[in-house]
Design an enzyme around this catalytic site. Structure first.
Site, short mmCIF file in Angstrom:
data_model
loop_
_atom_site.label_atom_id
_atom_site.label_comp_id
_atom_site.label_asym_id
_atom_site.label_seq_id
_atom_site.Cartn_x
_atom_site.Cartn_y
_atom_site.Cartn_z
N SER A 1 0.82 -1.22 0.00
CA SER A 1 0.00 0.00 0.00
C SER A 1 0.86 1.27 0.00
O SER A 1 2.02 1.25 0.42
CB SER A 1 -0.92 0.01 1.22
OG SER A 1 -1.71 -1.15 1.24
N1 SAM Z 1 -0.43 -5.14 4.13
C1 SAM Z 1 0.28 -5.45 2.93
C2 SAM Z 1 1.65 -4.87 2.91
O1 SAM Z 1 2.05 -4.17 3.85
O2 SAM Z 1 2.39 -5.15 1.93
C3 SAM Z 1 -0.49 -5.11 1.67
C4 SAM Z 1 -1.62 -6.03 1.48
S1 SAM Z 1 -2.24 -6.23 -0.14
C5 SAM Z 1 -2.90 -4.65 -0.47
C6 SAM Z 1 -3.64 -7.26 0.26
C7 SAM Z 1 -3.28 -8.68 0.70
O3 SAM Z 1 -4.45 -9.31 1.18
C8 SAM Z 1 -2.77 -9.56 -0.44
O4 SAM Z 1 -1.50 -10.05 -0.11
C9 SAM Z 1 -3.80 -10.68 -0.53
O5 SAM Z 1 -3.26 -11.94 -0.88
C10 SAM Z 1 -4.35 -10.68 0.88
N2 SAM Z 1 -5.68 -11.30 1.05
C11 SAM Z 1 -6.79 -11.19 0.29
N3 SAM Z 1 -7.80 -11.91 0.81
C12 SAM Z 1 -7.32 -12.48 1.96
C13 SAM Z 1 -7.87 -13.33 2.96
N4 SAM Z 1 -9.13 -13.76 2.92
N5 SAM Z 1 -7.07 -13.72 3.96
C14 SAM Z 1 -5.78 -13.32 4.05
N6 SAM Z 1 -5.19 -12.51 3.13
C15 SAM Z 1 -5.96 -12.09 2.10
#
Ligand code: SAM
Length: 222
Positions: free
Chosen positions: A65
């Site tokens: 992000s």
């Molecule tokens: N917080 C992260 C960082 O600091 O890099 C950025 C996160 S990215 C915008 C969103 C993440 O949510 C992705 O890695 C995706 O695989 C994960 N995601 C989506 N659905 C999910 C779920 N049900 N459980 C766990 N992770 C999930």
């Protein structure tokens, strides 16, 4: 340019212009953002962009992000001393590393096992010891270590997953983007006993939260 390249000036400029310049005021958040080397968490070919004012791809169709959004969401948690925090969506591990500077114990859930493995390796390389990365469907939360003083969701959900509300401590804060592609708002929910106070903070653009209480695999593009 490699991980050892000195990015101190870029990082300080990011804090000054993107965070202080947009009214991030929590000194703990500013210090964390100054100290965690964001360039460790991006792909090698994007290292020179690590401190730029936007999200970046991290592979597997996912993103790290924008720094301002990381800071804003962290500030909105209003963490007290010795807080236990749940993060849904580990991605690169950067948000977890920021939280690790402020809270005592972080549980971060990622559904993609390769991303989880890479995040674990990065956090280990940086000596971060208070983050546990778990591979699971985070839309169900992580009841094993509940209740949490703060829950932060870094992917957009169609609604606030009920298990996350249930796993929040009294007076805890849940920060979560709610909505679909092109129509999302960052929301904050504060638990007051069995009731919740909630507020809309700002329009945002996150990738989807998939899973039992999130989007179904074929729903997001509708
Ligand atoms: N917080 C992260 C960082 O600091 O890099 C950025 C996160 S990215 C915008 C969103 C993440 O949510 C992705 O890695 C995706 O695989 C994960 N995601 C989506 N659905 C999910 C779920 N049900 N459980 C766990 N992770 C999930």
């Amino acid at each position: 340019m490699n991980e050892e390249t000195n990015y101190t000036h870029e990082c300080e400029r990011m804090v000054r212009e993107q965070l202080l310049g947009r009214d991030i005021r929590d000194e703990r958040v500013l210090q964390a953002m100054k100290h965690v080397p964001r360039h460790y968490f991006v792909l090698p070919e994007h290292r020179y962009l690590a401190y730029s004012d936007g999200p970046l791809p991290i592979g597997h169709g996912q993103t790290i992000s924008q720094p301002y959004i990381v800071a804003l969401m962290t500030e909105l948690l209003e963490l007290k001393e010795k807080a236990i925090v749940l993060e849904i969506g580990t991605g690169s591990g950067y948000q977890a590393a920021i939280l690790a500077h402020i809270a005592d114990e972080i549980h971060s859930i990622e559904r993609d096992k390769d991303l989880a493995q890479r995040a674990r390796a990065t956090l280990k390389k940086l000596g971060v010891k208070n983050v546990s990365v778990h591979v699971s469907d985070g839309s169900k939360g992580w009841p094993e270590n509940a209740p949490y003083d703060g829950i932060i969701v870094t992917a957009a959900s169609p609604q606030v997953p009920q298990p996350l509300k249930e796993q929040l401590n009294n007076d805890g804060r849940l920060v979560i983007p709610v909505g679909s592609r092109g129509n999302q708002f960052l929301e904050r929910w504060i638990r007051r006993g069995e009731k919740f106070v909630h507020e809309q903070i700002a329009p945002v653009a996150f990738v989807p939260l998939y899973g039992e209480y999130g989007w179904k695999d074929d729903q997001w593009d509708w």
